[in-house]
Design a protein around this motif. Structure first.
Motif, PDB file in Angstrom:
ATOM      1  N   LEU A 127      -7.357  -2.667  -2.029  1.00  0.00           N
ATOM      2  CA  LEU A 127      -6.495  -2.929  -0.882  1.00  0.00           C
ATOM      3  C   LEU A 127      -7.325  -3.245   0.366  1.00  0.00           C
ATOM      4  O   LEU A 127      -6.950  -4.114   1.166  1.00  0.00           O
ATOM      5  CB  LEU A 127      -5.586  -1.725  -0.626  1.00  0.00           C
ATOM      6  CG  LEU A 127      -4.460  -1.504  -1.647  1.00  0.00           C
ATOM      7  CD1 LEU A 127      -3.750  -0.181  -1.386  1.00  0.00           C
ATOM      8  CD2 LEU A 127      -3.459  -2.651  -1.602  1.00  0.00           C
TER       9      LEU A 127
ATOM     10  N   SER B 189       0.867   4.001  -3.014  1.00  0.00           N
ATOM     11  CA  SER B 189       0.520   5.387  -2.713  1.00  0.00           C
ATOM     12  C   SER B 189       1.560   6.357  -3.271  1.00  0.00           C
ATOM     13  O   SER B 189       1.259   7.538  -3.457  1.00  0.00           O
ATOM     14  CB  SER B 189       0.390   5.580  -1.202  1.00  0.00           C
ATOM     15  OG  SER B 189       1.648   5.396  -0.561  1.00  0.00           O
TER      16      SER B 189
ATOM     17  N   ALA C  52       0.827  -1.206   0.000  1.00  0.00           N
ATOM     18  CA  ALA C  52       0.000   0.000   0.000  1.00  0.00           C
ATOM     19  C   ALA C  52       0.860   1.254   0.000  1.00  0.00           C
ATOM     20  O   ALA C  52       0.534   2.252  -0.662  1.00  0.00           O
ATOM     21  CB  ALA C  52      -0.929  -0.012   1.219  1.00  0.00           C
TER      22      ALA C  52
END
Length: 241
Positions: free
Chosen positions: A144, A130, A126
């Protein structure tokens, strides 16, 4: 005589170190149960602190992905700690746990450990995603979130399979013993460590390329293998021996 005296002086520190190490090993052997329970108590206190801080933050922040990941990591560590405490009572307490409960204890322990390492990989993934520029970031966040919940199913299935291949057995001395080397756990820890470290390296490269928080990215990349060696690395060694 001079040579003998010099050898005696040289051997004295080694003899003292050997004596200290032997005494320390003997003390640890006599207090294994107390040390194990102390470690689990500190772990539970840390998990409680995490849960307390999670409840204190605003509800809008609690629904974000990273707080949910930390909450799941805490729940997984709680399962791991409960299973480890029961195994310690059996291993070092000479049969404080009934034999019929050993499969349940082992499944709880393996589920918590598996979900914990998978959640750490999920956090790294994640973080890497990002750092990329996506046209539809909400779709990535939704995927996610869904995959985060599915880790419990994967962890439980892996734990059931591991318990079938390497169950905990109660020996004649009323201690726990695993049947054979747990290559499944060793492989899981090795693969998740390698994949997570690779993701952190990619994250650091992306951040350095974009000149955003390079020091924080490098710190995360270096911190992860150090933390792994001090935690799951020791578990892997225990599974091997």
């Amino acid at each position: 005589s001079v040579t003998a005296s010099a050898m005696e002086e040289t051997d004295t520190p080694h003899a003292m170190a050997s004596t200290v190490f032997a005494n320390l090993s003997s003390w640890i052997g006599d207090n294994r149960l107390h040390l194990a329970l102390l470690a689990e108590t500190l772990s539970f206190a840390t998990i409680g602190w995490l849960f307390l801080n999670f409840c204190r933050i605003r509800s809008t922040i609690r629904r974000r992905l990273f707080p949910l990941q930390l909450l799941q990591l805490g729940l997984a560590d709680l399962c791991l700690g409960i299973g480890a405490t029961c195994q310690d009572l059996c291993e070092f307490g000479h049969g404080h746990i009934a034999e019929e409960f050993l499969p349940l204890v082992h499944v709880i322990y393996c589920t918590g450990r598996t979900v914990a390492v998978l959640t750490e990989a999920h956090i790294a993934l994640a973080l890497f995603l990002s750092a990329l520029d996506w046209r539809n970031p909400l779709c990535i966040a939704k995927w996610l979130r869904l995959s985060l919940r599915l880790l419990w199913i994967a962890g439980l299935l892996f734990a059931l399979l591991e318990n079938d291949e390497h169950p905990l057995l109660l020996t004649a001395e009323r201690t726990c013993s695993m049947r054979g080397k747990d290559f499944m756990a060793i492989g899981l820890l090795g693969v998740t460590c390698g994949v997570t470290l690779l993701i952190y390296i990619c994250f650091a490269l992306v951040v350095l390329w974009g000149s955003r928080m390079p020091q924080a990215a490098l710190f995360r990349t270096v911190l992860y293998p150090a933390n792994f060696l001090l935690s799951y690395g020791l578990l892997g060694y225990a599974y091997w021996t």
